[in-house]
Design a protein around this motif. Structure first.
Motif, PDB file in Angstrom:
ATOM      1  N   LEU A  79       0.830  -1.207   0.000  1.00 20.51           N
ATOM      2  CA  LEU A  79       0.000   0.000   0.000  1.00 20.51           C
ATOM      3  C   LEU A  79       0.862   1.254   0.000  1.00 20.51           C
ATOM      4  CD1 LEU A  79      -2.721  -1.204   2.507  1.00 20.51           C
ATOM      5  CD2 LEU A  79      -3.194  -0.423   0.178  1.00 20.51           C
ATOM      6  N   ALA A  80       1.987   1.208   0.743  1.00 19.72           N
ATOM      7  CA  ALA A  80       2.881   2.367   0.777  1.00 19.72           C
ATOM      8  C   ALA A  80       3.417   2.685  -0.613  1.00 19.72           C
ATOM      9  CB  ALA A  80       4.038   2.101   1.744  1.00 19.72           C
ATOM     10  N   GLN A  81       3.650   1.649  -1.424  1.00 17.43           N
ATOM     11  CA  GLN A  81       4.125   1.875  -2.781  1.00 17.43           C
ATOM     12  C   GLN A  81       3.059   2.584  -3.622  1.00 17.43           C
ATOM     13  OE1 GLN A  81       4.943  -1.570  -5.247  1.00 17.43           O
ATOM     14  NE2 GLN A  81       6.735  -0.597  -6.126  1.00 17.43           N
ATOM     15  N   GLN A  82       1.791   2.427  -3.205  1.00 16.74           N
ATOM     16  CA  GLN A  82       0.689   3.091  -3.904  1.00 16.74           C
ATOM     17  C   GLN A  82       0.377   4.466  -3.302  1.00 16.74           C
ATOM     18  OE1 GLN A  82      -0.735   1.869  -6.605  1.00 16.74           O
ATOM     19  NE2 GLN A  82       0.287  -0.117  -6.574  1.00 16.74           N
ATOM     20  N   GLY A  83       1.172   4.894  -2.334  1.00 15.56           N
ATOM     21  CA  GLY A  83       0.919   6.179  -1.710  1.00 15.56           C
ATOM     22  C   GLY A  83      -0.203   6.155  -0.695  1.00 15.56           C
ATOM     23  N   ILE A  84      -0.476   4.981  -0.139  1.00 18.91           N
ATOM     24  CA  ILE A  84      -1.563   4.828   0.832  1.00 18.91           C
ATOM     25  C   ILE A  84      -0.978   4.406   2.166  1.00 18.91           C
ATOM     26  CG2 ILE A  84      -3.682   3.574   1.390  1.00 18.91           C
ATOM     27  CD1 ILE A  84      -4.058   3.144  -1.640  1.00 18.91           C
ATOM     28  N   ALA A  85      -1.207   5.191   3.190  1.00 20.01           N
ATOM     29  CA  ALA A  85      -0.717   4.878   4.532  1.00 20.01           C
ATOM     30  C   ALA A  85      -1.753   4.040   5.265  1.00 20.01           C
ATOM     31  CB  ALA A  85      -0.430   6.161   5.308  1.00 20.01           C
ATOM     32  N   ALA A  86      -1.325   2.903   5.801  1.00 16.49           N
ATOM     33  CA  ALA A  86      -2.220   2.023   6.556  1.00 16.49           C
ATOM     34  C   ALA A  86      -1.831   2.038   8.026  1.00 16.49           C
ATOM     35  CB  ALA A  86      -2.142   0.601   6.009  1.00 16.49           C
ATOM     36  N   VAL A  87      -2.785   1.691   8.872  1.00 17.77           N
ATOM     37  CA  VAL A  87      -2.530   1.456  10.293  1.00 17.77           C
ATOM     38  C   VAL A  87      -2.797  -0.020  10.552  1.00 17.77           C
ATOM     39  CG1 VAL A  87      -3.202   1.989  12.660  1.00 17.77           C
ATOM     40  CG2 VAL A  87      -3.142   3.810  10.937  1.00 17.77           C
ATOM     41  N   LEU A  88      -1.870  -0.675  11.260  1.00 13.89           N
ATOM     42  CA  LEU A  88      -2.010  -2.094  11.567  1.00 13.89           C
ATOM     43  C   LEU A  88      -2.291  -2.276  13.050  1.00 13.89           C
ATOM     44  CD1 LEU A  88       0.526  -1.639   9.396  1.00 13.89           C
ATOM     45  CD2 LEU A  88       0.462  -4.130   9.375  1.00 13.89           C
ATOM     46  N   LEU A  89      -3.295  -3.083  13.360  1.00 17.05           N
ATOM     47  CA  LEU A  89      -3.634  -3.411  14.744  1.00 17.05           C
ATOM     48  C   LEU A  89      -3.306  -4.875  14.998  1.00 17.05           C
ATOM     49  CD1 LEU A  89      -7.189  -1.768  14.963  1.00 17.05           C
ATOM     50  CD2 LEU A  89      -4.973  -0.687  15.382  1.00 17.05           C
ATOM     51  N   ASP A  90      -2.603  -5.153  16.091  1.00 16.55           N
ATOM     52  CA  ASP A  90      -2.290  -6.537  16.427  1.00 16.55           C
ATOM     53  C   ASP A  90      -2.430  -6.722  17.934  1.00 16.55           C
ATOM     54  OD1 ASP A  90      -0.567  -8.914  14.734  1.00 16.55           O
ATOM     55  OD2 ASP A  90      -0.675  -9.095  16.920  1.00 16.55           O
ATOM     56  N   ARG A  91      -3.059  -7.821  18.319  1.00 18.02           N
ATOM     57  CA  ARG A  91      -3.308  -8.069  19.734  1.00 18.02           C
ATOM     58  C   ARG A  91      -2.046  -8.498  20.481  1.00 18.02           C
ATOM     59  NH1 ARG A  91      -6.975 -13.480  18.685  1.00 18.02           N
ATOM     60  NH2 ARG A  91      -5.307 -14.801  17.865  1.00 18.02           N
ATOM     61  N   ALA A  92      -1.044  -8.978  19.755  1.00 15.45           N
ATOM     62  CA  ALA A  92       0.175  -9.489  20.389  1.00 15.45           C
ATOM     63  C   ALA A  92       1.082  -8.339  20.818  1.00 15.45           C
ATOM     64  CB  ALA A  92       0.920 -10.396  19.428  1.00 15.45           C
ATOM     65  N   PRO A  93       1.956  -8.592  21.788  1.00 16.19           N
ATOM     66  CA  PRO A  93       2.979  -7.594  22.099  1.00 16.19           C
ATOM     67  C   PRO A  93       3.964  -7.478  20.946  1.00 16.19           C
ATOM     68  CG  PRO A  93       3.362  -9.607  23.350  1.00 16.19           C
ATOM     69  CD  PRO A  93       2.033  -9.766  22.679  1.00 16.19           C
ATOM     70  N   ALA A  94       4.684  -6.387  20.889  1.00 14.83           N
ATOM     71  CA  ALA A  94       5.639  -6.157  19.805  1.00 14.83           C
ATOM     72  C   ALA A  94       6.627  -7.301  19.700  1.00 14.83           C
ATOM     73  CB  ALA A  94       6.381  -4.843  20.037  1.00 14.83           C
ATOM     74  N   ASP A  95       6.921  -7.696  18.470  1.00 14.63           N
ATOM     75  CA  ASP A  95       7.876  -8.751  18.130  1.00 14.63           C
ATOM     76  C   ASP A  95       7.342 -10.163  18.327  1.00 14.63           C
ATOM     77  OD1 ASP A  95       9.783  -6.929  17.318  1.00 14.63           O
ATOM     78  OD2 ASP A  95      10.831  -6.910  19.241  1.00 14.63           O
ATOM     79  N   TYR A  96       6.054 -10.298  18.640  1.00 16.85           N
ATOM     80  CA  TYR A  96       5.475 -11.637  18.803  1.00 16.85           C
ATOM     81  C   TYR A  96       4.210 -11.798  17.964  1.00 16.85           C
ATOM     82  CZ  TYR A  96       8.912 -12.559  22.354  1.00 16.85           C
ATOM     83  OH  TYR A  96      10.107 -12.764  23.001  1.00 16.85           O
ATOM     84  N   GLU A  97       4.131 -11.050  16.875  1.00  9.56           N
ATOM     85  CA  GLU A  97       2.996 -11.169  15.978  1.00  9.56           C
ATOM     86  C   GLU A  97       3.083 -12.490  15.213  1.00  9.56           C
ATOM     87  OE1 GLU A  97       4.472  -7.005  16.543  1.00  9.56           O
ATOM     88  OE2 GLU A  97       5.377  -8.848  15.741  1.00  9.56           O
ATOM     89  N   GLY A  98       1.946 -13.075  14.920  1.00  8.82           N
ATOM     90  CA  GLY A  98       1.942 -14.325  14.176  1.00  8.82           C
ATOM     91  C   GLY A  98       2.338 -15.510  15.046  1.00  8.82           C
ATOM     92  N   PRO A  99       2.465 -16.693  14.440  1.00 15.48           N
ATOM     93  CA  PRO A  99       2.694 -17.910  15.229  1.00 15.48           C
ATOM     94  C   PRO A  99       4.150 -18.268  15.457  1.00 15.48           C
ATOM     95  CG  PRO A  99       2.307 -18.520  12.958  1.00 15.48           C
ATOM     96  CD  PRO A  99       2.204 -17.001  13.023  1.00 15.48           C
ATOM     97  N   TRP A 100       5.081 -17.609  14.746  1.00 15.33           N
ATOM     98  CA  TRP A 100       6.445 -18.119  14.653  1.00 15.33           C
ATOM     99  C   TRP A 100       7.142 -18.278  16.003  1.00 15.33           C
ATOM    100  CZ3 TRP A 100       6.402 -19.915  10.036  1.00 15.33           C
ATOM    101  CH2 TRP A 100       5.718 -19.239   9.012  1.00 15.33           C
ATOM    102  N   ALA A 101       6.960 -17.318  16.896  1.00 15.21           N
ATOM    103  CA  ALA A 101       7.658 -17.366  18.186  1.00 15.21           C
ATOM    104  C   ALA A 101       6.725 -17.743  19.331  1.00 15.21           C
ATOM    105  CB  ALA A 101       8.313 -16.014  18.483  1.00 15.21           C
TER     106      ALA A 101
END
Length: 492
Positions: free
Chosen positions: A63-85
């Protein structure tokens, strides 16, 4: 192959300098062009992305390449988004190391560039598969260098499409409860994006570990060290089953029995065989019958666990593989679970269900305001007899920009402002919205589509801006008007 970059922190710093120049020359983060909006004094976010894992990060970057700024919301603490860790338990990723994942075509943003900058080309050449936790470290770096606007520990509690061109998103955050307004909402919510763990009917009435019971799903947060010395059963024989079994064995389980309904282990990954650019780019435009036929064939053939993951388990003498053991019933007897199968009854001290995920809106109460209005493939297409498939039937019937469609026209205005950029989009779009191989292709499709939709909505504004545009290209003093009479033939 060797790199001219120094190794370690210095090598990474040099790579980051190169990346900054690459993004500069590519004009990444294009000039903002959307008119800022407010509603009753509240700012309106152009694109709100729910989830800041690899899909959310890739979508934000596209989206940034298209000139569109997004906001991302995540319930996890920083650096623990997704399942990997957190809940993932494989030693290494299943994807080949050469795949570029969320790099969006930028060489200096790839895992390989990040790895070689720190450890060199020889280390890359000797690397077999990417270690899971190292992939998480790469995603952390990806977030740091691409600088998305991520709000961690922000849990979405409700998503309300509206008829006024906005979507209201209720959010619980450390600072308290708030309602965000957005023009478009992207669900980058992962493998279980529209549901959760698939729990078979034979587990009904058996208490989950969270309630003091003796079983958990392979996707649950579980301290496998508590399984030391225990007889562990694993229902399933796929990738997550191997990961759970291997972790339990390495944590000292007395034994691990893997139980499968299938008669033999599949050995060919048909999904991998389908990964050609033509399908990645063309799946969405295939006729319905072909979409169903391809996805159903892969489901029926089943994806085998990776070679290394299987050896991780079979290398233990106290690991046992059982085939043709369809589970019939599970009951608790004292402090053990008795698992009755087609070949007899097993006794376990703990049971892990590696049974995958299911589309189940009840497991996503935050989507309750619109869930019943979403049109599914079961309402779009009737497969030939014998090709019925519950997963495919429950999949959402998505539009060309991953947008939900209404089951009944006009019943849920604004539903098409919610974009399903997670695994359940696979039947509509192919596997471009979650898995590593084609995540960049999906992110670019999503971002370019959203850019077009937003322009169309604001076309009057943009046309007025076009009419008002008055930056002169010429100042009027770049030429001198000629005396035309001196340059033409005289009149007869």
């Amino acid at each position: 192959m060797s790199l001219s970059l120094p190794l370690g922190a210095a090598g990474l710093a040099a790579l980051e300098d190169r990346l900054r120049h690459d993004l500069l020359t590519l004009n990444w983060r294009a000039r903002a062009w959307l008119p800022p909006r407010t509603h009753e004094g509240q700012p309106v976010t152009d694109v709100l992305i729910i989830g800041a894992g690899q899909a959310g990060l890739a979508a934000s970057m596209a989206l940034a390449q298209q000139g569109i700024a997004a906001v991302l919301l995540d319930r996890a603490p920083a650096d623990y988004e997704g399942p990997w860790a957190t809940t993932a338990r494989m030693d290494t990723l299943r994807s080949p190391k050469e795949l570029t994942g969320p790099a969006l075509g930028v060489p200096s943003l790839t895992f390989r560039a990040w790895f070689e900058a720190q450890w060199g080309g020889e280390a890359w050449a000797s690397l077999d598969k990417i270690p899971r936790l190292q992939w998480m470290d790469y995603l952390r770096w990806y977030r740091r260098v691409t600088q998305p606007d991520v709000r961690n520990e922000h849990t979405v509690t409700a998503v309300h499409p509206r008829a006024d061109g906005l979507v209201a998103v209720d959010v619980q955050a450390p600072a308290g409860h708030a309602t965000w307004l957005a023009r478009r909402v992207v669900l980058a919510t992962g493998r279980d994006g529209l549901g959760g763990p698939q729990v078979p009917a034979f587990m009904r009435g058996v208490a989950h570990a969270a309630q003091g019971g003796l079983w958990a799903h392979s996707s649950d947060v579980l301290d496998y060290a508590t399984l030391k010395g225990k007889r562990v059963g694993v229902i399933g024989m796929g990738s997550s089953a191997m990961d759970s079994a291997g972790t339990a064995l390495e944590c000292g389980a007395a034994s691990v029995d893997l139980i499968a309904r299938r008669a033999v282990m599949p050995t060919v990954n048909k999904s991998k065989g389908s990964g050609v650019p033509g399908l990645t780019q063309g799946h969405h435009d295939l006729p319905d019958a072909w979409k169903w036929r391809i996805r159903h064939y892969i489901n029926v053939q089943q994806v085998p666990p990776p070679h290394g993951s299987t050896l991780r388990v079979s290398g233990h003498a106290n690991a046992f593989f059982h085939f043709g053991c369809a589970v019939q019933d599970v009951t608790q007897v004292g402090h053990a679970l008795h698992v009755a199968t087609a070949k007899g009854t097993f006794a376990f001290d703990f049971l892990v269900l590696a049974t995958g995920f299911v589309i189940d809106w009840a497991q996503k109460p935050e989507f309750a305001p619109f869930a019943r209005h979403v049109r599914t493939w079961g309402e779009r297409y009737q497969p030939p007899a014998g090709d019925e498939d519950r997963e495919l039937s429950d999949s959402p019937d998505l539009g060309p920009v991953f947008e939900f469609r209404e089951k009944a026209a006009g019943a849920c205005p604004g539903l098409d402002r919610i974009h399903c950029f997670c695994y359940p989009a696979a039947l509509s779009h192919g596997t471009v919205s979650g898995d590593i191989p084609a995540i960049s292709d999906g992110a670019r499709r999503l971002a370019s589509g959203i850019a077009g939709l937003l322009y169309r909505e604001d076309v009057e504004h943009h046309f007025a801006a076009l009419q008002a545009y008055a930056e002169p290209e010429l100042l009027g003093d770049e030429w001198t008007p000629a005396d035309t009479s001196q340059r033409i033939l005289p009149s007869p």
